[in-house]
Scaffold this active site. Structure first.
Site, PDB file in Angstrom:
ATOM      1  N   HIS A 196       0.828  -1.208   0.000  1.00  0.00           N
ATOM      2  CA  HIS A 196       0.000   0.000   0.000  1.00  0.00           C
ATOM      3  C   HIS A 196       0.859   1.253   0.000  1.00  0.00           C
ATOM      4  O   HIS A 196       0.496   2.270  -0.575  1.00  0.00           O
ATOM      5  CB  HIS A 196      -0.943  -0.016   1.204  1.00  0.00           C
ATOM      6  CG  HIS A 196      -2.091  -0.945   0.999  1.00  0.00           C
ATOM      7  ND1 HIS A 196      -2.799  -1.500   2.024  1.00  0.00           N
ATOM      8  CD2 HIS A 196      -2.637  -1.409  -0.129  1.00  0.00           C
ATOM      9  CE1 HIS A 196      -3.740  -2.281   1.529  1.00  0.00           C
ATOM     10  NE2 HIS A 196      -3.655  -2.246   0.224  1.00  0.00           N
ATOM     11  N   CYS A 509      -0.286  -3.575 -27.677  1.00  0.00           N
ATOM     12  CA  CYS A 509      -0.585  -3.226 -26.280  1.00  0.00           C
ATOM     13  C   CYS A 509       0.437  -3.735 -25.269  1.00  0.00           C
ATOM     14  O   CYS A 509       0.243  -3.607 -24.075  1.00  0.00           O
ATOM     15  CB  CYS A 509      -1.986  -3.710 -25.897  1.00  0.00           C
ATOM     16  SG  CYS A 509      -2.153  -5.490 -25.935  1.00  0.00           S
TER      17      CYS A 509
END
Ligand code: PEP
Ligand code: MG
Length: 581
Positions: A196, A509
């Site tokens: 995080h 991509c």
């Protein structure tokens, strides 16, 4: 003499500042016996600390500054949830009562136990959550020790304008402080790329590096350091020469960002007016904020498999529908290409047992896994078809290596439509379908594949891996992983020319699409539709604006004729130095 420490670059540019070492809570944990008569009071002291921690976290959650990263609230909520779990809020009490020891020691014993459990699980996501757990425990510890609230974050008065925070780890809650512009950068010894702290660091746009391991041991309070969040390096004891050099680089980085942001609304077209489509690669709906900020033409690759990872069961049709609808609505009318779950090899869901075999990348991966699990595959396609009523959607199947697979996919898609029609749920039956070109087989058979589908997109990451037989994730063969290898370019040309002849759209991509080293080459070869990381888009557009396709077409001839991989980088360098006239 200057010393350089290397970690994982989180981004945010470069800063020069004075180190401020964050006090970490769990050092020198007191350890003493508690007499029977005082056990109840010790338990009450622990419960107080839990209550205070909860109050502080709730207060932080209720006062999140407007400009804080959007994920912050969710991360603080996760910490509150962890705090409320019996493992943290109840089990240390049992230890105090059983072992008759002080609360701090009981808490640290419990933390060691929990960490050992986390460490025994081989899962990157859970490892990242271990970090969250430690941050919560540390906050409880600081409350037990009676530290002042300012010890959780450095006292403002102590800080210079150019403070670089050096921490073993920084909790999401602590990052609220970073919004104060007195902090120039932060670095930590712990944390992985998916922790995080890393996710928030990216959102903060502040030079940051994680996973440095020894920063806190090697850096002294107040010492001048250079933090390079682009290359993930922190320099200690820099001399005047280095300071000057990095101050210059920092100015250049900021100026470049400002300059690039001006291109946001510029139409992407070459000097000879060839329009170029710039699409985004995303992994979650949260990525859409940056996609729209950079004015992407749409989403060229939504890696839907991330919704299937880090959880105990597969997502239901309704959950998938909600997730896809979120992205499509955020795209506000721009096209969204949803790749069906590309699981297997390095993306293994916890809820799907499979024997990995000796070559996982050649095993049950991509569409093969979907075809082996038809119920799951149809569930996903039903969810996509339902979400497709909210905008322009395309379905893309990954890792195709034969016509048979495409025909099987079509049967499942047809069944999914019939099931929806029968159930009477609203859906869009006219969704375009395409396949990824990621294997040499698909690149060679593209003409026949294109008779079955509406479009193709080249997944260069895998096309390079499978063409050269070089594992894309194995650092021992990293030097052999050459994106512009002549064999790869030949396959790409075949795809481009065939799709052009058949007047069907073709895009690229993989990482190559957003890598500035290859932009001119790809434009010269004939690519017009590119899908890339949102952070790469504006720099890519800048190159597009400087190019002249007709001139590039003649300039790349030596590259396309070259069969020697050893000459490729020199040829590319020459091409990239060429200025359009
Ligand atoms: C690719 O292989 O180039 C691609 C875009 O898919 P992924 O990187 O997700 O395998
Ligand atoms: Mg791929």
């Amino acid at each position: 003499m200057a010393v350089a420490l290397y970690g994982v670059a989180v981004g945010g540019g470069i800063a020069v500042g004075r180190a401020h070492i964050l006090k970490q809570g769990m050092e020198d944990t007191p350890h003493y016996a508690v007499p029977d008569a005082e056990i109840a009071a010790e338990v009450a002291r622990f419960e107080d600390a839990i209550r205070n921690t909860r109050r502080q976290l709730e207060q932080l959650r209720n006062n999140i500054p407007e400009n804080a990263p959007t994920e912050l609230g969710a991360f603080i909520s996760l910490h509150i949830m962890l705090l409320n779990d019996a493992h943290i809020s109840r089990e240390p009490i049992d230890i105090i009562e059983e072992k008759k020891i002080n609360a701090e020691w009981a808490l640290s014993q419990q933390m060691d136990l929990l960490i050992a459990q986390f460490d025994s699980i081989d899962d990157e996501y859970l490892h990242a959550r271990k970090q969250d757990l430690m941050q919560v425990v540390e906050r409880v510890f600081k409350n037990l020790m009676g530290y002042d609230e300012n010890d959780f974050v450095p006292e403002q008065a102590d800080l210079f304008d150019d403070t670089v925070l050096i921490a073993s780890d920084i909790s999401p809650a602590d990052t609220v402080l970073f919004k104060d512009n007195r902090i120039a950068a932060f670095v930590t010894d712990f944390g992985g790329a998916s922790s995080h702290t890393a996710i928030l660091g990216r959102g903060l746009n502040m030079p940051s590096i994680i996973s440095l391991r020894y920063a806190r041991d090697l850096i002294a309070e107040n010492e001048v350091v250079i933090v390079d969040g682009i290359d993930g390096v922190i320099i200690l004891q820099p001399d005047e020469f280095l300071l000057k050099e990095y101050r210059k680089r920092a100015r250049e980085y900021r100026a470049r960002k400002r300059e690039l942001s001006k291109l946001r609304d510029t139409v992407a077209a070459t000097q000879d007016n060839v329009p170029i489509e710039i699409l985004a690669n995303i992994a979650t709906p949260d990525n859409m904020a940056e996609v729209m900020k950079n004015a992407a033409d749409g989403v060229g690759l939504y890696r839907s498999e991330f919704l299937f990872l880090n959880r105990d069961t597969a997502p239901t049709e309704d959950e998938q529908y909600r997730e896809y609808a979120k992205i499509i609505k955020k795209a506000a009318g721009k096209p969204v290409t949803i790749r069906t779950m590309d699981l297997g090899a390095d993306k293994n869901p916890r809820w799907f047992e499979q024997t990995r075999g000796l070559n996982p990348a050649m095993g049950l991966v991509g569409v093969r896994l979907s075809l082996a699990e038809p119920q799951m595959f149809r569930t996903q396609m039903r969810a996509i078809l339902r979400a497709a009523i909210h905008g322009e959607v395309q379905i893309m199947w990954p890792m195709i290596s034969s016509l048979t697979e495409v025909r099987q996919c079509q049967v499942h898609l047809q069944i999914a439509k019939e099931q929806l029609a029968e159930s009477g749920v609203a859906f869009n039956p006219n969704v375009a379908v395409g396949v990824m070109i990621e294997t040499p087989a698909a690149a060679l058979m593209v003409g026949s594949l294109l008779k079955l589908v509406d479009f193709v997109s080249i997944g260069s990451n895998d096309l390079v891996q499978y063409t050269l037989a070089v594992d894309r994730a194995n650092k021992n063969v990293a030097a052999l992983y050459q994106a512009a290898h002549p064999a790869v370019l030949k396959l790409m040309l075949n795809v481009l020319r065939t799709a052009d002849r058949m007047e069907k759209p073709v895009s690229i991509c993989g990482e190559m699409a957003g890598d500035p080293v290859f932009t001119r080459l790809l434009l010269g070869m004939g690519f017009r539709h590119f899908s890339m990381q949102p952070s790469k888009m504006l720099a890519f557009k800048e190159i597009v604006l400087s190019c002249h396709i007709e001139q590039l077409e003649s300039k790349i001839v030596p590259i396309l004729k070259n069969d020697d991989p050893a000459k490729m980088s020199e040829l590319l360098e020459k091409l990239n130095k060429f200025q359009a006239t």
